[in-house]
Design an enzyme around this catalytic site. Structure first.
Site, PDB file in Angstrom:
ATOM      1  N   THR A  91     -28.647 -19.674 -12.353  1.00 27.14           N
ATOM      2  CA  THR A  91     -27.904 -19.288 -11.159  1.00 27.14           C
ATOM      3  C   THR A  91     -27.290 -20.528 -10.526  1.00 27.14           C
ATOM      4  O   THR A  91     -27.647 -21.658 -10.847  1.00 27.14           O
ATOM      5  CB  THR A  91     -28.826 -18.581 -10.164  1.00 27.14           C
TER       6      THR A  91
ATOM      7  N   GLU B 176     -27.838 -12.498 -12.977  1.00 29.82           N
ATOM      8  CA  GLU B 176     -28.991 -11.657 -13.262  1.00 29.82           C
ATOM      9  C   GLU B 176     -28.618 -10.318 -13.894  1.00 29.82           C
ATOM     10  O   GLU B 176     -29.498  -9.599 -14.390  1.00 29.82           O
ATOM     11  CB  GLU B 176     -29.786 -11.397 -11.976  1.00 29.82           C
TER      12      GLU B 176
ATOM     13  N   LYS C 116     -23.714 -12.179  12.540  1.00 30.95           N
ATOM     14  CA  LYS C 116     -24.400 -11.305  13.495  1.00 30.95           C
ATOM     15  C   LYS C 116     -24.059 -11.774  14.895  1.00 30.95           C
ATOM     16  O   LYS C 116     -24.590 -12.760  15.389  1.00 30.95           O
ATOM     17  CB  LYS C 116     -25.914 -11.315  13.282  1.00 30.95           C
TER      18      LYS C 116
ATOM     19  N   TRP D  75     -23.040  -6.551  13.302  1.00 35.31           N
ATOM     20  CA  TRP D  75     -22.624  -7.233  12.077  1.00 35.31           C
ATOM     21  C   TRP D  75     -21.106  -7.287  11.956  1.00 35.31           C
ATOM     22  O   TRP D  75     -20.397  -6.325  12.257  1.00 35.31           O
ATOM     23  CB  TRP D  75     -23.185  -6.520  10.851  1.00 35.31           C
TER      24      TRP D  75
END
Length: 545
Positions: A180, A327, A436, A441
């Site tokens: 990753t 992944e 936030k 949001w």
């Protein structure tokens, strides 16, 4: 009672045998560092791959050993793609855009035994020598001259015959591994099996994803060192598509030249690549004949709807949005137009193409919020969870439970999504990139897409910055197109016409460039650090509630 079907192992040698027997004459084209083109075929590439497999065995490579590559996209890299897994070893692609310290860490963590390096990348690898305990370093050179203490790739291959059987391997055998990006910590290794890679190649080529066939010519701009070039090298081998590799030349003119001259039908890359291509086409409309190009795959991050619309309206080109991660091998979803959408107006189609689409075959998705699994209503946001035949179940070297995996076996992606009643997914943001503000949001992805819809803006990134009153407020950074003037008031007016007032960033700043990750995504952590005190809160602990 069991079914009475053959237990045929799903393995990369199976793909190699198919490519050899059915598609041997299909072309493989590579651009060399000197910009010349090397032309080959599956028959020639897999013949050399067989000799490479024998050479690696002679060097002492055993099943399970990790063999790393540090190379651009070209035919010799494709040879390694088939040779290494087919002897039971593990293909480990090293990301050449990482810092030498990161490459050293990853190669050491993976315990790479052999490293295969492009000669043009030797200055990068040289900074890792002495720190990586590989037994052999093999250099891919065009002139036969390699650094002292290394082996010449061509000499190794020439010293063997192609008497390699391409025998099946147990399908759960490790085939490849990638790490990753490590933007929020140490990179983590993902190990793919022969079964997962074969099923991913099959799924990637199906009609609801890329629709690959022998009639296609595919140019993967996405690097072979990044999530296996989205699995396209194997999918092309399975379905007989010709392959065109750009080598180290990824500038818009070089890519457009290959797309036109090689009559490419399908290409793939991250949004930043296609933004540059769109600017080049806008600057010289009609210069390149891209009439054979049926789809441009885009993934890695959400593509701006203005870019998708610009390709279609101004150049007659269609963008196909994919979503995936290291992944997930990586393809998880595709925004393939359903039959109902084929008859829809262009604006409706464009809006759908800006989504990430429905789950690919053999993949399942769901979203979860603090209240539990989210309804598929197209508005409720939650973290995307995914499982499937080519989705990781744990990281390499994991020595205990990992909260990235749910108790019932789903992978927690960190992407915040909505899913509509037909299963169409839309990425709203990465969990760590949501803003936030005052308990509500704000999607940085939506703001970025709107800003990049302005005709003067080349790139835009939005990050959360600490704020004393609102906890966080969005801040935008934009890169203007060449010759265009930054006008904050105009950009603010654009956003105010599209979003609630409290969504609009309190500051929009010009920049010469936006920092990017090794995969070409915006490096928002660097932007957050650079501008963290812009709203007057130098210490995050001083923010209000």
């Amino acid at each position: 009672m069991h079914g009475l079907m053959m237990d045929m192992p799903l393995s990369i040698p199976l793909i190699a045998r198919r490519a050899l027997t059915l598609y041997g004459s299909r072309p493989i084209v590579s651009r060399r560092p000197d910009r010349s083109l090397h032309r080959s075929t599956y028959h020639e590439v897999l013949g050399r791959s067989a000799r490479l497999a024998r050479a690696l065995r002679r060097l002492g490579v055993k099943p399970g050993d990790r063999v790393a590559t540090l190379a651009w996209n070209h035919a010799r890299h494709l040879e390694a793609y088939f040779a290494i897994p087919s002897i039971g070893a593990v293909l480990h692609t090293l990301n050449l855009r990482l810092h030498p310290d990161d490459i050293t860490y990853i190669a050491t963590h993976a315990e790479d035994q052999v490293v295969v390096v492009d000669k043009v990348l030797w200055p990068l690898w040289e900074q890792c020598t002495g720190r990586v305990a590989a037994r052999h370093v093999v250099v891919m050179s065009d002139d036969g001259i390699v650094p002292p203490g290394t082996l010449d790739y061509e000499t190794l291959v020439a010293g063997e015959d192609d008497g390699f059987a391409w025998d099946d391997l147990p399908e759960q055998t490790a085939a490849a591994m990638c790490y990753t990006s490590g933007t929020t910590g140490r990179p983590k290794g993902v190990v793919y099996s022969h079964r997962s890679m074969t099923l991913h190649a099959l799924g990637a080529g199906m009609v609801h994803v890329t629709g690959l066939s022998e009639r296609d010519t595919v140019l993967p701009v996405v690097p072979m060192f990044h999530v296996n070039a989205w699995g396209l090298p194997y999918a092309c081998g399975m379905f007989g598509a010709a392959q065109v590799f750009p080598g180290p030349h990824l500038d818009p003119a070089s890519l457009l030249g290959l797309l036109a001259d090689e009559r490419v039908t399908l290409t793939a890359g991250v949004p930043t690549i296609w933004l540059g291509i769109l600017q080049a086409l806008d600057a010289e409309p009609g210069r390149y004949d891209l009439s054979r190009l049926r789809a441009m795959l885009v993934g890695g991050s959400a593509a701006p709807s203005a870019m998708i619309r610009g390709f279609r309206q101004r150049h007659g080109l269609h963008v196909l949005h994919l979503w995936g991660m290291t992944e997930t091998s990586p393809i998880g979803t595709a925004a393939f137009l359903s039959p109902a959408l084929l008859d829809a107006d262009e604006a409706t189609q464009d809006a759908y193409r800006a989504k990430q689409g429905r789950a690919a075959p053999l993949v399942e998705i769901r979203g979860r919020s603090a209240q539990g699994l989210i309804p598929w209503d197209g508005t409720t946001m939650g973290e995307l969870e995914v499982r499937g035949a080519w989705v990781a179940r744990q990281y390499y070297g994991a020595d205990g439970p990992d909260d990235r995996f749910t108790p019932d076996g789903w992978f927690r992606t960190g992407d915040i999504v909505t899913i509509d009643h037909e299963g169409n997914m839309t990425i709203q943001d990465r969990a760590k990139d949501l803003v936030k503000s005052g308990g509500e949001w704000i999607s940085s992805v939506a703001l970025e897409g709107a800003l990049m819809g302005h005709p003067d803006v080349a790139e835009a990134a939005v990050v959360a910055v600490p704020h004393a009153k609102w906890d966080e407020r969005p801040l935008a950074v934009v890169v203007m197109k060449p010759g265009r003037t930054f006008d904050e008031a105009a950009l603010r007016g654009l956003l105010e016409g599209m979003f609630a007032k409290w969504w609009v960033p309190d500051a929009i700043l010009p920049a010469d460039a936006i920092p990017k990750t090794s995969a070409g995504k915006f490096l928002k952590s660097a932007l957050r650090e650079q501008h963290r005190a812009h709203y007057g809160v130098a210490d995050e602990s001083a923010r209000g509630g």
